[in-house]
Design an enzyme around this catalytic site. Structure first.
Site, PDB file in Angstrom:
ATOM      1  N   GLU A  58      -5.319  -4.809  10.506  1.00  0.00           N
ATOM      2  CA  GLU A  58      -4.279  -3.806  10.718  1.00  0.00           C
ATOM      3  C   GLU A  58      -4.532  -3.106  12.049  1.00  0.00           C
ATOM      4  OE1 GLU A  58      -2.333  -2.635   6.737  1.00  0.00           O
ATOM      5  OE2 GLU A  58      -3.935  -1.225   7.127  1.00  0.00           O
ATOM      6  N   GLU A 108      -6.640   4.872   7.867  1.00  0.00           N
ATOM      7  CA  GLU A 108      -6.393   6.285   7.547  1.00  0.00           C
ATOM      8  C   GLU A 108      -7.605   6.899   6.855  1.00  0.00           C
ATOM      9  OE1 GLU A 108      -2.673   5.544   5.547  1.00  0.00           O
ATOM     10  OE2 GLU A 108      -1.825   4.934   7.469  1.00  0.00           O
ATOM     11  N   SER A 141       3.566  -2.210  10.290  1.00  0.00           N
ATOM     12  CA  SER A 141       5.019  -2.305  10.470  1.00  0.00           C
ATOM     13  C   SER A 141       5.571  -3.690  10.140  1.00  0.00           C
ATOM     14  CB  SER A 141       5.415  -1.887  11.895  1.00  0.00           C
ATOM     15  OG  SER A 141       5.004  -0.552  12.135  1.00  0.00           O
ATOM     16  N   ASN A 163       0.881  -1.169   0.000  1.00  0.00           N
ATOM     17  CA  ASN A 163       0.000   0.000   0.000  1.00  0.00           C
ATOM     18  C   ASN A 163       0.914   1.213   0.000  1.00  0.00           C
ATOM     19  OD1 ASN A 163      -1.780   2.056   0.457  1.00  0.00           O
ATOM     20  ND2 ASN A 163      -2.412   1.383   2.502  1.00  0.00           N
ATOM     21  N   LYS A 192       0.153   4.217  -0.207  1.00  0.00           N
ATOM     22  CA  LYS A 192      -0.481   5.406   0.377  1.00  0.00           C
ATOM     23  C   LYS A 192      -0.235   6.598  -0.557  1.00  0.00           C
ATOM     24  CE  LYS A 192      -0.070   3.141   4.788  1.00  0.00           C
ATOM     25  NZ  LYS A 192       0.074   3.212   6.237  1.00  0.00           N
ATOM     26  N   GLY A 240       2.718   2.217  10.807  1.00  0.00           N
ATOM     27  CA  GLY A 240       3.697   3.301  10.669  1.00  0.00           C
ATOM     28  C   GLY A 240       4.408   3.660  11.961  1.00  0.00           C
ATOM     29  N   HIS A 248      -9.376   1.343   4.971  1.00  0.00           N
ATOM     30  CA  HIS A 248      -8.090   1.535   5.660  1.00  0.00           C
ATOM     31  C   HIS A 248      -8.295   2.494   6.828  1.00  0.00           C
ATOM     32  CE1 HIS A 248      -3.985   2.612   6.542  1.00  0.00           C
ATOM     33  NE2 HIS A 248      -3.637   1.507   5.905  1.00  0.00           N
TER      34      HIS A 248
HETATM   35  P1  13P Z   1       3.169   0.282   7.634  1.00  0.00           P
HETATM   36  O1  13P Z   1       3.639  -1.021   7.035  1.00  0.00           O
HETATM   37  O2  13P Z   1       3.934   1.470   7.131  1.00  0.00           O
HETATM   38  O3  13P Z   1       3.071   0.211   9.127  1.00  0.00           O
HETATM   39  O4  13P Z   1       1.680   0.520   7.093  1.00  0.00           O
HETATM   40  C1  13P Z   1       0.781  -0.536   7.185  1.00  0.00           C
HETATM   41  C2  13P Z   1      -0.422  -0.155   6.432  1.00  0.00           C
HETATM   42  O5  13P Z   1      -1.159   0.738   6.816  1.00  0.00           O
HETATM   43  C3  13P Z   1      -0.701  -0.864   5.186  1.00  0.00           C
HETATM   44  O6  13P Z   1      -1.971  -0.584   4.717  1.00  0.00           O
END
Ligand code: 13P
Length: 252
Positions: free
Chosen positions: A169, A99, A215, A9, A11, A175, A97
């Site tokens: 997640e 976010e 992560s 992803n 982002k 992150g 997601h």
């Molecule tokens: P990270 O791997 O950067 O923690 O992000 C995970 C994520 O949100 C994947 O959709």
């Protein structure tokens, strides 16, 4: 049997040229790997979808959008429909997601509509669920995740649900460099599978791919993926470079 999937992803990262260069490099790298034991997906910004899809000529990489609209078409300025996503050659769409839920007000009700439209347009939703830190600290992670699944997906028939990929997640792991332990991931994935079995029966539950995200990286992927109910990963930061993403693919 369910598939193993490693999905990146991106982002809101990479311009168009960087996105194309990434898939070209990944494609070469994957064709040099003896045997790939999972499906590989990259989740790009909307505007990259068509070009990135066109740059893939090996069938080794699937392309995902990171969102789609909750409406079919019409006067919704700035939105991108599931049909538009499908018309680019993308086969997947990441939905729900954290976010999107946190910063763009995506509710279970909206996600329910998005999921139906994604399925109607032949896309495979990679549907994200997960608790925030306070919920985990209060021991409420199971009920939070169950409610997210129930509210947005349990209107689906068993046949429709069998087209869904889930991604657990935990928001506190995204992150942050803080990964769920393999035990925490397995415990939640097993709980999710049990919840699916209660609603749709054992066969549908056993055939659903449940990915872990938060992560995940080359150093922890093998241990995470070795759990019986962890069927792959949804990878953020470590999906941005081939050198950090490929070893996660190879963890299978
Ligand atoms: P990270 O791997 O950067 O923690 O992000 C995970 C994520 O949100 C994947 O959709």
């Amino acid at each position: 049997m369910r598939k193993n999937i490693v999905a990146g992803n991106w982002k809101m990262n990479k311009n168009l040229q960087e996105g194309i260069a990434f898939v070209e490099e990944l494609q070469v790298a994957l064709s040099n790997v003896d045997k790939i034991n999972c499906d590989v997906v990259v989740g790009t910004p909307f505007i990259h979808l068509a070009n990135v899809s066109a740059a893939i000529n090996t069938g080794l990489i699937g392309v995902a959008a990171q969102n789609c609209a909750d409406k079919e078409s019409g006067a919704y300025t700035g939105e991108v429909s599931a049909a538009m996503v499908a018309s680019t050659g993308a086969k997947y769409v990441i939905l729900g997601h954290s976010e999107r839920r946190q910063y763009y007000g995506e509710t279970d009700a909206k996600l329910k509509e998005k999921t139906l439209l994604a399925l109607a347009n032949g896309l495979t939703p990679i549907f994200c669920i997960g608790e925030v830190l306070e919920e985990r600290e209060a021991g409420k992670q199971n009920e939070v995740v169950k409610a997210q699944i129930e509210n947005a997906l349990f209107n689906l028939s068993a046949e429709e649900f069998s087209k869904i990929v889930l991604a657990y997640e935990p928001v506190w792991a995204i992150g942050t460099g803080k990964t769920a332990t393999p035990e925490q991931a397995q415990e939640m994935h097993a709980y999710i599978r049990k919840t699916l079995a209660e609603k749709y029966g054992k066969e549908v539950a056993d055939n659903t791919s449940i990915l872990y995200g938060g992560s995940a990286n080359a150093a922890n992927a093998k241990e995470l993926f070795s759990n019986p109910d962890v069927d792959g990963g949804l990878i953020g930061g470590a999906s941005l470079k081939v050198e950090t993403f490929l070893p996660i693919v190879q963890a299978f």
